[in-house]
Motif scaffolding. Structure first.
Motif, mmCIF file in Angstrom:
data_model
loop_
_atom_site.group_PDB
_atom_site.id
_atom_site.type_symbol
_atom_site.label_atom_id
_atom_site.label_comp_id
_atom_site.label_asym_id
_atom_site.label_seq_id
_atom_site.Cartn_x
_atom_site.Cartn_y
_atom_site.Cartn_z
ATOM 1 N N GLY A 174 0.826 -1.202 0.000
ATOM 2 C CA GLY A 174 0.000 0.000 0.000
ATOM 3 C C GLY A 174 0.856 1.245 0.000
ATOM 4 O O GLY A 174 1.669 1.456 0.904
ATOM 5 N N GLY A 175 0.704 2.067 -1.026
ATOM 6 C CA GLY A 175 1.504 3.282 -1.106
ATOM 7 C C GLY A 175 1.279 4.013 -2.406
ATOM 8 O O GLY A 175 0.489 3.601 -3.253
ATOM 9 N N ILE A 176 1.992 5.127 -2.574
ATOM 10 C CA ILE A 176 1.900 5.936 -3.782
ATOM 11 C C ILE A 176 3.302 6.176 -4.328
ATOM 12 O O ILE A 176 4.243 6.419 -3.574
ATOM 13 C CB ILE A 176 1.188 7.285 -3.515
ATOM 14 N N TYR A 177 3.428 6.078 -5.651
ATOM 15 C CA TYR A 177 4.666 6.402 -6.343
ATOM 16 C C TYR A 177 4.434 7.690 -7.113
ATOM 17 O O TYR A 177 3.402 7.840 -7.777
ATOM 18 C CB TYR A 177 5.050 5.274 -7.310
ATOM 19 N N MET A 178 5.396 8.613 -7.043
ATOM 20 C CA MET A 178 5.242 9.894 -7.737
ATOM 21 C C MET A 178 6.509 10.250 -8.500
ATOM 22 O O MET A 178 7.609 10.174 -7.950
ATOM 23 C CB MET A 178 4.945 11.018 -6.735
ATOM 24 N N TYR A 179 6.343 10.596 -9.759
ATOM 25 C CA TYR A 179 7.418 11.245 -10.511
ATOM 26 C C TYR A 179 6.773 12.417 -11.239
ATOM 27 O O TYR A 179 6.375 12.309 -12.392
ATOM 28 C CB TYR A 179 8.105 10.290 -11.493
ATOM 29 N N PRO A 180 6.651 13.557 -10.542
ATOM 30 C CA PRO A 180 5.941 14.703 -11.120
ATOM 31 C C PRO A 180 6.810 15.466 -12.108
ATOM 32 O O PRO A 180 8.006 15.192 -12.251
ATOM 33 C CB PRO A 180 5.656 15.562 -9.889
ATOM 34 N N LYS A 181 6.195 16.421 -12.789
ATOM 35 C CA LYS A 181 6.993 17.347 -13.584
ATOM 36 C C LYS A 181 7.794 18.205 -12.611
ATOM 37 O O LYS A 181 7.491 18.264 -11.403
ATOM 38 C CB LYS A 181 6.102 18.209 -14.459
ATOM 39 N N SER A 182 8.803 18.876 -13.093
ATOM 40 C CA SER A 182 9.623 19.729 -12.233
ATOM 41 C C SER A 182 10.233 20.832 -13.076
ATOM 42 O O SER A 182 10.093 20.848 -14.306
ATOM 43 C CB SER A 182 10.735 18.905 -11.571
ATOM 44 N N SER A 183 10.920 21.730 -12.425
ATOM 45 C CA SER A 183 11.582 22.801 -13.184
ATOM 46 C C SER A 183 12.735 22.240 -14.007
ATOM 47 O O SER A 183 13.206 22.883 -14.946
ATOM 48 C CB SER A 183 12.088 23.890 -12.226
ATOM 49 N N LYS A 184 13.194 21.032 -13.681
ATOM 50 C CA LYS A 184 14.241 20.369 -14.460
ATOM 51 C C LYS A 184 13.651 19.560 -15.613
ATOM 52 O O LYS A 184 14.270 19.429 -16.671
ATOM 53 C CB LYS A 184 15.075 19.441 -13.567
ATOM 54 N N ASN A 185 12.469 18.957 -15.380
ATOM 55 C CA ASN A 185 11.793 18.146 -16.395
ATOM 56 C C ASN A 185 10.347 18.630 -16.513
ATOM 57 O O ASN A 185 9.479 18.183 -15.763
ATOM 58 C CB ASN A 185 11.822 16.660 -15.998
ATOM 59 N N SER A 186 10.111 19.546 -17.443
ATOM 60 C CA SER A 186 8.818 20.231 -17.498
ATOM 61 C C SER A 186 7.659 19.303 -17.850
ATOM 62 O O SER A 186 6.507 19.615 -17.564
ATOM 63 C CB SER A 186 8.868 21.388 -18.501
ATOM 64 N N ASN A 187 7.953 18.162 -18.465
ATOM 65 C CA ASN A 187 6.895 17.193 -18.797
ATOM 66 C C ASN A 187 6.983 15.930 -17.944
ATOM 67 O O ASN A 187 6.329 14.931 -18.255
ATOM 68 C CB ASN A 187 6.984 16.804 -20.282
ATOM 69 N N GLY A 188 7.780 15.965 -16.890
ATOM 70 C CA GLY A 188 8.041 14.742 -16.150
ATOM 71 C C GLY A 188 9.191 14.002 -16.799
ATOM 72 O O GLY A 188 9.768 14.447 -17.803
#
Length: 336
Positions: free
Chosen positions: A259-273
């Protein structure tokens, strides 16, 4: 009905009728992936003994350094899939463009395309941390018997007919779905056979693990920063535990079980993730939804996104349903 300790081969045959295209080709395709996984597993397990760890000296289309095992795994999966006269096209993280598979038969009737990340998290090989393979399977949309085109690959995730991953860890497992639940098979290395060990896998609706590279915190959108702080607050069943391996397959596998969440959001380094929609996010989203989980780009369903390019990147939030929905709430409230 799935029976524990049933072999993968037996399971495929017994459940073939539950798949809406019951021609037997998909079963042969899953069997091909099983074979390639065993070959790659053998090489992964002796990585410290032979000259196959470290960088290969090349970069892939993403601009990422290729590891020697990336190249090896890519070759083995492509060889296995092309030689069995099952698929009409393959797209890989390690290839600039898709590969058209020409059958020896001029009137070939191959209906499936495969998209694959041959060795996810391969930089972890050098330090003996789990890595994996991710695959996604579609029926082609162009006429059977003609050369495949990019349109056969640029399909929404909700058109997938099968998806799965192989995790090469303390034990080696194949976990996959054909749209009728998720089942996991563990390799018995003594005899080279996969056995059903995790029938009907399900994400708990709630979890206590969040998986994100917090070293990138300063670059994250405000909604992600707020959600991470929410996870760290001491209230109710929080704070949650932070666990991040850096291999999507390994992080996803752990969160599905615990049970959990994985996140790889967009960032100022990777604007599209940073993660690729077609051969990382879509297959994992299909698995998550089949296992009572959820997958989102922070604002909507991953599998509803219409791809525009082969190596397209998207933000990715995936895991236990309630945790993903809470993350979406923060993303929408603090959208910038």
């Amino acid at each position: 009905m799935a029976k524990k300790n049933q072999t993968l081969g037996e399971f495929i045959i017994e459940n073939q009728a539950s798949f809406k295209y019951t021609s037997g080709e998909l079963s042969r395709l899953i069997n091909s992936i099983r074979l390639a996984a065993k070959v790659v597993n053998h090489e992964v397990n002796k990585a410290g003994l032979v000259d196959i760890i470290g960088a290969a000296g090349e970069t892939n289309v993403q601009g990422e350094d290729q590891q020697k095992l990336d190249v090896y795994a890519n070759e083995k999966f492509i060889q296995t899939l092309t030689k069995r006269n099952i698929v009409c096209g393959i797209a890989s993280e390690e290839e600039d463009d898709f590969i058209e598979v020409n059958s020896q038969d001029e009137n070939h009737q191959n209906k499936y395309v495969v998209l694959i990340d041959p060795l996810d998290g391969s930089s972890n090989i050098d330090v003996n941390v789990s890595v994996g393979t991710i695959f996604s399977i579609y029926r082609r949309v162009t006429p059977v018997g003609t050369p495949v085109t990019i349109e056969d690959f640029l399909q929404k995730g909700n058109e997938q007919v099968a998806a799965g991953y192989v995790v090469y860890g303390t034990s080696t497992m194949i976990v996959y779905t054909t749209g009728d639940g998720v089942n996991g098979f563990t390799l018995n290395p003594a005899i080279g056979t996969f056995y059903l060990s995790h029938p009907n896998m399900q994400f708990p609706e709630d979890g206590k693990i969040y998986s994100v590279n917090e070293g990138n915190y300063i670059h994250f959108p405000l909604g992600v920063k707020k959600y991470i702080k929410y996870c760290q607050e001491e209230e109710g069943d929080r704070p949650y535990t932070s666990r991040y391996i850096g291999s999507l397959v390994s992080d996803f596998h752990r969160n599905m079980i615990k049970g959990g969440i994985y996140m790889y959001p967009k960032s100022s380094k990777n604007s599209n993730g940073k993660l690729r929609l077609l051969y990382e996010c879509n297959p994992m989203a299909f698995l998550a939804e089949q296992a009572n989980g959820k997958a989102s780009d922070g604002f909507g369903r991953i599998m509803d996104l219409k791809p525009t390019e082969l190596h397209q990147r998207v933000p990715f939030f995936c895991g236990s349903k309630n945790m993903v929905e809470k993350a979406e709430e923060f993303m929408k409230e603090f959208s910038e």
